[in-house]
Design an enzyme around this catalytic site. Structure first.
Site, PDB file in Angstrom:
ATOM      1  N   GLU A  98       7.499 -20.255 -36.084  1.00 43.43           N
ATOM      2  CA  GLU A  98       6.610 -21.373 -36.414  1.00 43.43           C
ATOM      3  C   GLU A  98       5.466 -20.878 -37.298  1.00 43.43           C
ATOM      4  O   GLU A  98       5.116 -19.694 -37.292  1.00 43.43           O
ATOM      5  CB  GLU A  98       6.106 -21.998 -35.096  1.00 43.43           C
ATOM      6  CG  GLU A  98       5.204 -23.196 -35.207  1.00 43.43           C
ATOM      7  CD  GLU A  98       5.740 -24.385 -36.001  1.00 43.43           C
ATOM      8  OE1 GLU A  98       6.118 -24.205 -37.167  1.00 43.43           O
ATOM      9  OE2 GLU A  98       5.717 -25.509 -35.470  1.00 43.43           O
ATOM     10  N   ASP A 102      -1.182 -25.262 -32.868  1.00 46.66           N
ATOM     11  CA  ASP A 102      -2.469 -25.936 -32.867  1.00 46.66           C
ATOM     12  C   ASP A 102      -2.632 -26.594 -31.489  1.00 46.66           C
ATOM     13  O   ASP A 102      -2.988 -25.917 -30.528  1.00 46.66           O
ATOM     14  CB  ASP A 102      -2.423 -26.938 -34.032  1.00 46.66           C
ATOM     15  CG  ASP A 102      -3.740 -27.606 -34.336  1.00 46.66           C
ATOM     16  OD1 ASP A 102      -4.766 -26.932 -34.267  1.00 46.66           O
ATOM     17  OD2 ASP A 102      -3.734 -28.806 -34.662  1.00 46.66           O
ATOM     18  N   LYS A 130      -4.105 -21.086 -33.087  1.00 46.98           N
ATOM     19  CA  LYS A 130      -5.461 -21.634 -32.954  1.00 46.98           C
ATOM     20  C   LYS A 130      -5.656 -22.007 -31.494  1.00 46.98           C
ATOM     21  O   LYS A 130      -5.533 -23.175 -31.129  1.00 46.98           O
ATOM     22  CB  LYS A 130      -5.563 -22.939 -33.761  1.00 46.98           C
ATOM     23  CG  LYS A 130      -6.029 -22.820 -35.178  1.00 46.98           C
ATOM     24  CD  LYS A 130      -6.279 -24.253 -35.679  1.00 46.98           C
ATOM     25  CE  LYS A 130      -6.126 -24.374 -37.160  1.00 46.98           C
ATOM     26  NZ  LYS A 130      -6.184 -25.768 -37.609  1.00 46.98           N
TER      27      LYS A 130
HETATM   28  P1  IMP Z   1       0.662 -28.892 -32.964  1.00 46.48           P
HETATM   29  O1  IMP Z   1       1.782 -29.745 -32.454  1.00 46.48           O
HETATM   30  O2  IMP Z   1      -0.665 -29.578 -32.861  1.00 46.48           O
HETATM   31  O3  IMP Z   1       0.638 -27.509 -32.373  1.00 46.48           O
HETATM   32  O4  IMP Z   1       0.847 -28.832 -34.516  1.00 46.48           O
HETATM   33  C1  IMP Z   1       1.532 -27.889 -35.169  1.00 46.48           C
HETATM   34  C2  IMP Z   1       1.760 -28.342 -36.579  1.00 46.48           C
HETATM   35  O5  IMP Z   1       0.597 -28.966 -37.136  1.00 46.48           O
HETATM   36  C3  IMP Z   1       2.036 -27.155 -37.456  1.00 46.48           C
HETATM   37  O6  IMP Z   1       3.411 -26.860 -37.502  1.00 46.48           O
HETATM   38  C4  IMP Z   1       1.473 -27.603 -38.789  1.00 46.48           C
HETATM   39  O7  IMP Z   1       2.456 -28.324 -39.496  1.00 46.48           O
HETATM   40  C5  IMP Z   1       0.352 -28.531 -38.454  1.00 46.48           C
HETATM   41  N1  IMP Z   1      -0.956 -27.844 -38.511  1.00 46.48           N
HETATM   42  C6  IMP Z   1      -1.786 -27.577 -37.492  1.00 46.48           C
HETATM   43  N2  IMP Z   1      -2.896 -26.946 -37.886  1.00 46.48           N
HETATM   44  C7  IMP Z   1      -2.779 -26.797 -39.235  1.00 46.48           C
HETATM   45  C8  IMP Z   1      -3.608 -26.194 -40.241  1.00 46.48           C
HETATM   46  O8  IMP Z   1      -4.692 -25.646 -40.010  1.00 46.48           O
HETATM   47  N3  IMP Z   1      -3.107 -26.241 -41.510  1.00 46.48           N
HETATM   48  C9  IMP Z   1      -1.927 -26.808 -41.833  1.00 46.48           C
HETATM   49  N4  IMP Z   1      -1.125 -27.381 -40.927  1.00 46.48           N
HETATM   50  C10 IMP Z   1      -1.536 -27.373 -39.637  1.00 46.48           C
HETATM   51 MG    MG Z   2       4.546 -27.585 -39.441  1.00 47.17          MG
END
Ligand code: IMP
Ligand code: MG
Length: 176
Positions: A98, A102, A130
């Site tokens: 991945e 986030d 993060k």
């Molecule tokens: P999560 O489901 O919130 O963990 O989101 C993950 C997805 O959000 C990643 O695969 C990215 O596509 C997008 N994403 C999260 N943070 C960032 C960032 O800082 N820059 C670009 N894409 C991000």
């Molecule tokens: Mg993504």
């Protein structure tokens, strides 16, 4: 909203050096056993290619695309498989690749889904983490870099589908 400025946070050289280290660690784990890398489109394409080159164990590469509904800077929590794997992962060692974790929602959903397909083992490798933003707990096996809660672009990561091709990882300052 558009990007006003991008400040380099992790240089191309730093990313490449870290990927070499990860490749060595991953190779030491799987040794002569084959591992199926699942590249999560589109963000982890660059990372997957570079990492795959640094793994000495036999490697297969599969692609999967998931959408977490949203074009902005955060995911919504509703995850959908847009493109599924082309082959079965039953009985295989699987390493999901991945770009960034986030909230953890995308990966949490994806790992639960992949588990039901009976892989021999299932691990996760992310270029960026993060942790401050985590909403759902995710068990991560390999992390390239832990970063603070700021929006990043480059090395596969986009803002509205752009900037993926930057060879470094930068903090993006977004203008309302
Ligand atoms: P999560 O489901 O919130 O963990 O989101 C993950 C997805 O959000 C990643 O695969 C990215 O596509 C997008 N994403 C999260 N943070 C960032 C960032 O800082 N820059 C670009 N894409 C991000
Ligand atoms: Mg993504």
């Amino acid at each position: 909203m558009k990007i006003k400025e991008i400040k380099v946070h992790i240089t191309e050289e730093e990313v490449e050096n870290r990927i070499k280290e990860l490749g060595a660690e991953i190779s030491a784990l799987y040794k002569e056993e084959a591992v199926c890398l699942i590249c999560i489109l589109k963000g982890s394409v660059f990372f997957t290619c570079e990492l795959a080159k640094r793994i000495t164990s036999p490697v297969e590469i599969e692609f999967m695309s998931v959408s977490s509904y949203g074009a902005g800077t955060s995911s919504s929590g509703v995850v959908r498989i847009v493109q599924d794997l082309q082959s079965s992962i039953e009985g295989k060692h699987v390493l999901v690749i991945e770009d960034i974790i986030d909230s953890g929602r995308t990966l949490n959903y994806l790992l639960e889904n992949l588990k039901t397909r009976n892989p021999k083992s299932l691990r996760l490798c992310t270029l960026l983490d993060k942790p401050d933003r985590r909403v759902v707990e995710v068990n991560v096996d390999y992390v390239g870099f832990v970063i603070p809660d700021q929006f990043v672009v480059g090395y596969g990561l986009d803002y509205n589908q752009q900037y993926r091709n930057l060879p470094y990882i930068g903090f993006a300052e977004i203008e309302e």
